[in-house]
Design a protein around this motif. Structure first.
Motif, mmCIF file in Angstrom:
data_model
loop_
_atom_site.group_PDB
_atom_site.id
_atom_site.type_symbol
_atom_site.label_atom_id
_atom_site.label_comp_id
_atom_site.label_asym_id
_atom_site.label_seq_id
_atom_site.Cartn_x
_atom_site.Cartn_y
_atom_site.Cartn_z
ATOM 1 N N PRO A 356 0.676 -1.184 -0.178
ATOM 2 C CA PRO A 356 0.054 -0.115 -0.057
ATOM 3 C C PRO A 356 1.009 1.238 -0.086
ATOM 4 O O PRO A 356 0.579 2.157 -0.669
ATOM 5 N N ASP A 357 1.951 1.400 0.863
ATOM 6 C CA ASP A 357 2.665 2.561 0.764
ATOM 7 C C ASP A 357 3.324 2.645 -0.768
ATOM 8 O O ASP A 357 3.684 4.015 -0.786
ATOM 9 N N VAL A 358 3.981 1.634 -1.174
ATOM 10 C CA VAL A 358 4.380 1.742 -2.282
ATOM 11 C C VAL A 358 3.466 2.435 -3.550
ATOM 12 O O VAL A 358 3.936 3.222 -4.147
ATOM 13 N N SER A 359 2.433 1.700 -3.349
ATOM 14 C CA SER A 359 1.281 2.119 -4.542
ATOM 15 C C SER A 359 1.030 3.562 -4.244
ATOM 16 O O SER A 359 0.824 4.297 -5.319
ATOM 17 N N LEU A 360 0.807 3.973 -2.922
ATOM 18 C CA LEU A 360 0.343 5.409 -2.813
ATOM 19 C C LEU A 360 1.574 6.431 -3.206
ATOM 20 O O LEU A 360 1.241 7.525 -3.762
ATOM 21 N N LYS A 361 2.765 6.060 -2.951
ATOM 22 C CA LYS A 361 3.868 7.036 -3.363
ATOM 23 C C LYS A 361 3.991 6.910 -4.942
ATOM 24 O O LYS A 361 4.309 8.129 -5.363
ATOM 25 N N LEU A 362 3.749 5.893 -5.613
ATOM 26 C CA LEU A 362 3.830 5.629 -7.046
ATOM 27 C C LEU A 362 2.431 6.520 -7.549
ATOM 28 O O LEU A 362 2.616 7.266 -8.610
ATOM 29 N N TYR A 363 1.694 6.467 -6.779
ATOM 30 C CA TYR A 363 0.147 6.975 -7.391
ATOM 31 C C TYR A 363 0.359 8.618 -7.222
ATOM 32 O O TYR A 363 -0.074 9.601 -8.151
ATOM 33 N N LEU A 364 1.029 8.964 -6.072
ATOM 34 C CA LEU A 364 1.193 10.353 -6.036
ATOM 35 C C LEU A 364 2.153 11.054 -7.117
ATOM 36 O O LEU A 364 1.976 12.298 -7.635
ATOM 37 N N LEU A 365 3.210 10.212 -7.353
ATOM 38 C CA LEU A 365 3.970 10.612 -8.364
ATOM 39 C C LEU A 365 3.255 11.019 -9.835
ATOM 40 O O LEU A 365 3.458 11.655 -10.545
ATOM 41 N N GLU A 366 2.582 9.896 -10.225
ATOM 42 C CA GLU A 366 1.753 10.031 -11.380
ATOM 43 C C GLU A 366 0.908 10.906 -11.489
ATOM 44 O O GLU A 366 0.643 11.799 -12.529
ATOM 45 N N GLN A 367 0.036 11.376 -10.450
ATOM 46 C CA GLN A 367 -0.776 12.196 -10.191
ATOM 47 C C GLN A 367 -0.334 13.784 -10.024
ATOM 48 O O GLN A 367 -0.817 14.727 -10.658
ATOM 49 N N ARG A 368 0.799 13.809 -9.004
ATOM 50 C CA ARG A 368 1.185 15.143 -8.818
ATOM 51 C C ARG A 368 2.269 15.732 -9.938
ATOM 52 O O ARG A 368 2.513 16.573 -10.170
ATOM 53 N N PHE A 369 3.026 14.585 -10.340
ATOM 54 C CA PHE A 369 4.111 14.952 -11.235
ATOM 55 C C PHE A 369 4.116 13.886 -12.487
ATOM 56 O O PHE A 369 4.868 13.088 -12.787
ATOM 57 N N PRO A 370 2.945 14.175 -13.196
ATOM 58 C CA PRO A 370 2.842 13.158 -14.569
ATOM 59 C C PRO A 370 4.029 13.128 -15.512
ATOM 60 O O PRO A 370 4.214 12.178 -15.784
ATOM 61 N N GLU A 371 4.833 14.216 -15.516
ATOM 62 C CA GLU A 371 5.854 14.184 -16.653
ATOM 63 C C GLU A 371 7.143 13.421 -15.936
ATOM 64 O O GLU A 371 7.760 12.480 -16.596
ATOM 65 N N ASP A 372 7.255 13.531 -14.646
ATOM 66 C CA ASP A 372 8.347 12.688 -14.111
ATOM 67 C C ASP A 372 7.994 11.147 -14.256
ATOM 68 O O ASP A 372 8.806 10.355 -13.961
ATOM 69 N N PHE A 373 6.918 10.930 -13.612
ATOM 70 C CA PHE A 373 6.244 9.535 -13.936
ATOM 71 C C PHE A 373 6.399 8.892 -15.267
ATOM 72 O O PHE A 373 6.942 7.520 -15.290
ATOM 73 N N LYS A 374 6.246 9.600 -16.201
ATOM 74 C CA LYS A 374 6.623 9.246 -17.509
ATOM 75 C C LYS A 374 7.914 9.048 -17.976
ATOM 76 O O LYS A 374 8.328 8.097 -18.631
ATOM 77 N N ALA A 375 8.826 10.165 -17.161
ATOM 78 C CA ALA A 375 10.262 9.963 -17.635
ATOM 79 C C ALA A 375 10.940 8.718 -16.692
ATOM 80 O O ALA A 375 11.660 7.608 -17.386
ATOM 81 N N LEU A 376 10.142 8.112 -15.803
ATOM 82 C CA LEU A 376 10.511 7.002 -14.859
ATOM 83 C C LEU A 376 10.127 5.652 -15.890
ATOM 84 O O LEU A 376 10.949 4.777 -15.663
ATOM 85 N N GLN A 377 9.099 5.972 -16.352
ATOM 86 C CA GLN A 377 8.507 4.737 -17.115
ATOM 87 C C GLN A 377 9.232 4.436 -18.547
ATOM 88 O O GLN A 377 9.647 3.379 -18.609
#
Length: 580
Positions: A356-377
């Motif tokens: 849960p804490d991992v999914s929450l942290k990744l969800y926060l990155l995806e929603q709050r910083f979408p460009e950074d999430f895409k960069a990681l992907q």
């Protein structure tokens, strides 16, 4: 943490997780004060700030006091009636009669007759029956148990005053007015006039739950105000004797709030709700005694639930990771957590194992910083662990650690917060596969659920709702603002009344003129054939040569109506003469 689905009700509540009980107690005391009689209190907070919950707490506060009557009124529910003032007064009178028939039945019937005649006049004026209508027959539909009485509002206030004064078993009538800032300007003013002109008599108390700036804006927009803000200030001051603001969330209080929300779901999952209530009471006691932090490492009462480390870690991540416009609103926080809760539940249903804490942290990155999430992907899977390790070292402030080139400065706190994603990269691909199945990831342009809700409010028929959403969009980050406006235009082809959306987009563009060129382009792409004459007036208020070009093109475009072409030419000429 349990595997059960975590969803939080967004409805008003009397369970106080925000510490607004002290405000409620102060307001309750003011409502009963002899020196303030009658009194009108404005209970203020931004969107989602807890105003409706505060009204519920006030109502509960007076439940055991038999000499106080509480009436709940929501003008937004009947703003489409022919006469908002009359409908509001009728609702109040009917509630008084229902709650205290021995004190009010006979006199309420007389006053309802006056109201009914007024409403009949408004109805007939708007109908096609006119001369053929029988007012006596129509009035029966408006007035229960009506009898022969004066047929106008002259003297209504005096009669109402006598009725309230003669009710010797009633010390105070408290009227809770909710959602006033969601109404159209005319309905806002009509409701305020009903209170001030007809109902503000001794033993009456009113609580207006509304954002003051929105009410002031509505007054200024109404015909009575002529658009003058100074008039709105004076008007509101004459009606409201006591403005009270609910406490604003800070990052620290947000952390406590999120921790309590997470604990609430833990206790519900294992059927230990009394333990959660004990925790809430313990936190409230510490708040009253100014013992900080409220959620602490020390001893808790034996019967109280104790927040675990995972909940506290996730609360810190949410409170510090969300943007300011999100963590400052309890409703926006719940929307964020609910969206994550749904995603987590679907992961469990598909047997996708993500902590849960991992999914929450990744969800926060995806929603709050979408460009950074895409960069990681997009990083090569073989290099992700090293990449994220360097990112997290920079986030923690490790010696000699530098920010990776592909991430933004704004992600530093996120990267430095626990849990470590570098230590859980085996779960990253699972999360990405899960996220790809959600519209918010695959086609949502990085919008959170709260931002998607703003889209609906920007197209809402209520002027107050739209302007409130405009202010929230202007307070958002530029990239989010641009995405919201583009999405607003892309929906023009599917909605019944595009003018409301166009007005909202123009107001946002006036506040952020970097959007002018884009907005003109989106209007051409999505809304050209749906532009109405009223839209041209809104468009013409936006500065910039791109708007001049758009007006010129509209004036010569055969795809639009002749009225649009004529108005566009007039506005183009006006701007040319004024040197806009």
């Amino acid at each position: 943490m349990t595997d059960s689905m975590r969803l939080w009700d967004d409805n008003p509540t009397v369970t106080d997780l925000l510490g607004i009980d002290t405000v409620v107690e102060a307001v309750a005391a003011a409502l009963l004060a002899r020196d303030l009689d009658p009194v009108t209190v404005a209970l203020q907070s931004p969107w989602g700030g807890g105003k409706s919950s505060a009204l519920d707490m006030l109502a509960k506060r007076f439940e055991t006091n038999e000499r106080v009557l509480v009436v709940r009124v929501d003008p937004w529910e009947f703003e489409d009636s022919d006469d908002v003032r009359a409908t509001l007064i009728s609702h109040l009178l009917t509630e008084l009669r229902a709650q205290r028939p021995a004190s009010f039945t006979e006199k309420v019937g007389d006053l309802l007759t006056r109201i009914a005649w007024k409403r009949v006049g408004a109805t007939i004026a708007k109908s096609a029956i006119t001369m053929s209508a029988n007012p006596i027959d129509i009035i029966k539909a408006f007035t229960p148990d009506a009898k022969e009485q004066p047929t106008n509002m002259a003297g209504f206030r005096d009669e109402f005053d006598k009725m309230i004064d003669n009710a010797k078993d009633v010390d105070k009538v408290v009227v809770l007015v909710d959602d006033l800032d969601r109404c159209k300007p005319a309905s806002v003013v009509a409701s305020l006039e009903a209170i001030k002109v007809f109902l503000a008599v001794p033993k009456m108390a009113f609580v207006l739950a509304a954002e003051e700036d929105m009410i002031r804006w509505a007054i200024a927009q109404d015909i009575h105000a002529g658009g003058r803000s100074e008039f709105a200030d004076r008007y509101l001051e004459k009606i409201v004797q006591l403005p009270v603001s609910l406490p604003r969330l800070t990052p620290e209080t947000t952390e406590d709030f999120v921790t309590l929300l997470l604990c609430q779901k833990q206790c519900e999952a294992v059927d230990t709700k009394p333990a959660f209530q004990e925790l809430v009471a313990h936190v409230a006691e510490r708040r009253r005694n100014r013992q900080y932090p409220l959620i602490h490492e020390g001893d808790y009462p034996k019967a109280a639930h104790r927040p675990d480390a995972a909940d506290r870690r996730m609360a810190t991540l949410v409170a510090r990771g969300l943007s300011g416009d999100q963590w400052s609103s309890p409703r926006a926080i719940k929307r964020f957590l609910n969206a994550w809760g749904v995603r987590e539940a679907i992961a469990n249903a598909r047997e996708v194992t993500i902590k849960p804490d991992v999914s929450l942290k990744l969800y926060l990155l995806e929603q709050r910083f979408p460009e950074d999430f895409k960069a990681l992907q997009q990083i090569d899977p073989n290099d992700r662990t090293t990449f994220v390790g360097a990112w997290e070292a920079w986030g923690r402030g490790d010696e000699d650690a530098e920010k990776p080139e592909k991430v933004s400065e704004a992600t530093q706190f996120w990267a430095g917060s626990g849990p470590s994603i570098a230590a859980a990269m085996d779960q990253f691909d699972r999360y990405v596969n899960l996220a790809a199945s959600f519209t918010s990831f695959s086609a949502g342009s990085g919008l959170t659920d709260a931002e998607l809700a703003l889209l609906a409010e920007l197209a809402h028929q209520s002027d107050g709702t739209r302007m409130g959403a405009v202010d929230q969009v202007l307070a958002a980050e530029p990239t989010v603002r641009r995405t919201i406006v583009e999405r607003l235009f892309s929906r023009l082809v599917t909605i019944d009344n595009p003018s409301d959306s166009i007005e909202s987009a123009c107001r946002i563009t006036i506040g952020d003129q970097s959007l002018v060129a884009d907005v003109c382009g989106w209007l051409r792409r999505y809304g050209l054939t749906r532009i109405a004459v009223i839209d041209v007036f809104e468009i013409a208020q936006v500065p910039g040569p791109e708007v001049d070009k758009l007006l010129h093109d509209l004036a010569n475009d055969q795809q639009v109506t002749s009225g649009v072409r004529t108005t566009a030419q007039e506005k183009f000429d006006e701007r040319a003469r004024a040197g806009v």
